[in-house]
Design a protein around this motif. Sequence first.
Motif, mmCIF file in Angstrom:
data_model
loop_
_atom_site.group_PDB
_atom_site.id
_atom_site.type_symbol
_atom_site.label_atom_id
_atom_site.label_comp_id
_atom_site.label_asym_id
_atom_site.label_seq_id
_atom_site.Cartn_x
_atom_site.Cartn_y
_atom_site.Cartn_z
ATOM 1 N N ASP A 115 -6.961 -0.468 2.179
ATOM 2 C CA ASP A 115 -5.586 -0.743 2.605
ATOM 3 C C ASP A 115 -4.760 0.534 2.475
ATOM 4 O O ASP A 115 -4.354 0.904 1.375
ATOM 5 C CB ASP A 115 -4.976 -1.855 1.752
ATOM 6 C CG ASP A 115 -3.596 -2.273 2.257
ATOM 7 O OD1 ASP A 115 -3.137 -1.706 3.269
ATOM 8 O OD2 ASP A 115 -2.988 -3.158 1.640
ATOM 9 N N ASP A 118 -1.785 1.061 3.105
ATOM 10 C CA ASP A 118 -0.411 0.815 2.684
ATOM 11 C C ASP A 118 -0.288 0.519 1.193
ATOM 12 O O ASP A 118 0.799 0.602 0.632
ATOM 13 C CB ASP A 118 0.171 -0.357 3.477
ATOM 14 C CG ASP A 118 0.313 -0.031 4.953
ATOM 15 O OD1 ASP A 118 0.675 1.113 5.266
ATOM 16 O OD2 ASP A 118 0.046 -0.926 5.783
ATOM 17 N N GLN A 119 -1.396 0.166 0.541
ATOM 18 C CA GLN A 119 -1.373 -0.165 -0.882
ATOM 19 C C GLN A 119 -2.466 0.592 -1.640
ATOM 20 O O GLN A 119 -3.004 0.087 -2.620
ATOM 21 C CB GLN A 119 -1.564 -1.677 -1.066
ATOM 22 C CG GLN A 119 -0.519 -2.540 -0.390
ATOM 23 C CD GLN A 119 0.829 -2.467 -1.075
ATOM 24 O OE1 GLN A 119 0.909 -2.267 -2.284
ATOM 25 N NE2 GLN A 119 1.913 -2.632 -0.312
ATOM 26 N N TRP A 120 -2.772 1.804 -1.197
ATOM 27 C CA TRP A 120 -3.904 2.527 -1.772
ATOM 28 C C TRP A 120 -3.710 2.825 -3.258
ATOM 29 O O TRP A 120 -4.690 2.893 -4.013
ATOM 30 C CB TRP A 120 -4.125 3.830 -1.000
ATOM 31 C CG TRP A 120 -2.937 4.751 -0.991
ATOM 32 C CD1 TRP A 120 -1.942 4.795 -0.068
ATOM 33 C CD2 TRP A 120 -2.612 5.745 -1.974
ATOM 34 N NE1 TRP A 120 -1.025 5.747 -0.385
ATOM 35 C CE2 TRP A 120 -1.396 6.356 -1.553
ATOM 36 C CE3 TRP A 120 -3.211 6.180 -3.143
ATOM 37 C CZ2 TRP A 120 -0.790 7.375 -2.277
ATOM 38 C CZ3 TRP A 120 -2.608 7.200 -3.877
ATOM 39 C CH2 TRP A 120 -1.417 7.779 -3.443
ATOM 40 N N TRP A 121 -2.477 3.017 -3.702
ATOM 41 C CA TRP A 121 -2.244 3.382 -5.109
ATOM 42 C C TRP A 121 -2.521 2.215 -6.052
ATOM 43 O O TRP A 121 -2.653 2.408 -7.258
ATOM 44 C CB TRP A 121 -0.813 3.873 -5.283
ATOM 45 C CG TRP A 121 0.227 2.836 -4.944
ATOM 46 C CD1 TRP A 121 0.747 1.871 -5.755
ATOM 47 C CD2 TRP A 121 0.844 2.671 -3.668
ATOM 48 N NE1 TRP A 121 1.664 1.110 -5.084
ATOM 49 C CE2 TRP A 121 1.738 1.585 -3.785
ATOM 50 C CE3 TRP A 121 0.729 3.327 -2.442
ATOM 51 C CZ2 TRP A 121 2.516 1.138 -2.723
ATOM 52 C CZ3 TRP A 121 1.502 2.882 -1.379
ATOM 53 C CH2 TRP A 121 2.380 1.812 -1.522
ATOM 54 N N ARG A 122 -2.611 1.008 -5.516
ATOM 55 C CA ARG A 122 -2.903 -0.163 -6.342
ATOM 56 C C ARG A 122 -4.398 -0.351 -6.572
ATOM 57 O O ARG A 122 -4.793 -1.169 -7.411
ATOM 58 C CB ARG A 122 -2.341 -1.424 -5.692
ATOM 59 C CG ARG A 122 -0.820 -1.450 -5.573
ATOM 60 C CD ARG A 122 -0.375 -2.672 -4.800
ATOM 61 N NE ARG A 122 1.081 -2.710 -4.656
ATOM 62 C CZ ARG A 122 1.878 -3.433 -5.441
ATOM 63 N NH1 ARG A 122 1.356 -4.173 -6.408
ATOM 64 N NH2 ARG A 122 3.185 -3.420 -5.253
ATOM 65 N N HIS A 123 -5.225 0.349 -5.803
ATOM 66 C CA HIS A 123 -6.676 0.159 -5.868
ATOM 67 C C HIS A 123 -7.339 1.516 -6.115
ATOM 68 O O HIS A 123 -7.393 2.348 -5.198
ATOM 69 C CB HIS A 123 -7.193 -0.468 -4.574
ATOM 70 C CG HIS A 123 -6.440 -1.696 -4.163
ATOM 71 N ND1 HIS A 123 -6.618 -2.914 -4.770
ATOM 72 C CD2 HIS A 123 -5.480 -1.888 -3.207
ATOM 73 C CE1 HIS A 123 -5.819 -3.805 -4.215
ATOM 74 N NE2 HIS A 123 -5.116 -3.211 -3.261
#
Length: 249
Positions: A191, A193-198
């Motif tokens: 993702d 758009d949410q790469w920093w969460r994973h």
Amino acid sequence: MKTRTGDRAGWFGPGGGPEGPPPTRWSLRRRFALVLAGAGLAGGLALGLGFLAFVAGLARAERLPLGPSDGIVALTGGAQRIEDAMDLLAGGYGRRLLITGVNERTSRDEIARLNPGQQHLIACCVDLDYRARNTIGNAIEIRRWMRENGFRSVAVVTSNYHMPRTLVELDHALAGGHRVVPHPVVSDGIDPDQWWRHPASARLLASEYVKFLVAWVRTRFESDPEHSSAAVLVSRGHPVKVVAEPLMR
């Protein structure tokens, strides 16, 4: 009027000149360290902004090409890439399909089993390349395949995060006048758009960004990937394998 020596020393400093004492070795080291720290900070900021721009430019959704190309190419690295490429071939978006970078243990029958209902296309219109070792080799084999078939345009199917580096390599390998149509595959596991969460996604995108930068710099200074020492060094030997048949038709 007399001028006292002590007053002159007070005016000009202990060194006897208007600029004061000469810089010590410690002060020179400190200045050098500050310059290095500033350069490192600026370089890190540039890399960080470049990474954000790289991620922002990745495709978020898959779209069909506006029109057909002479050929279609799928770079191995995921079953979804081959599935999308087969769908494009079935939809008439190219006359032939090249699957490049195929593992030597993967047979045409195995690809047919993974794509039921399209065996007739695999039998007639799909070429398998077992030579390419990496993206540099992919670009070399795509160029050879296009020359053999007289193709001037090609639709390229690979993952969205891998597409920027693929386009850099193809732009370098192909001569002017060739048209490359990117068809990025969007994976549910990555993702942008949410790469920093994973953490896994962050590592993958950061690694691909570094590889993209290396490819961009390398292609600025070499003439041809098939005769490039840098390409051989990056490939840890050579970007293409030597096998009996470069294309299995």
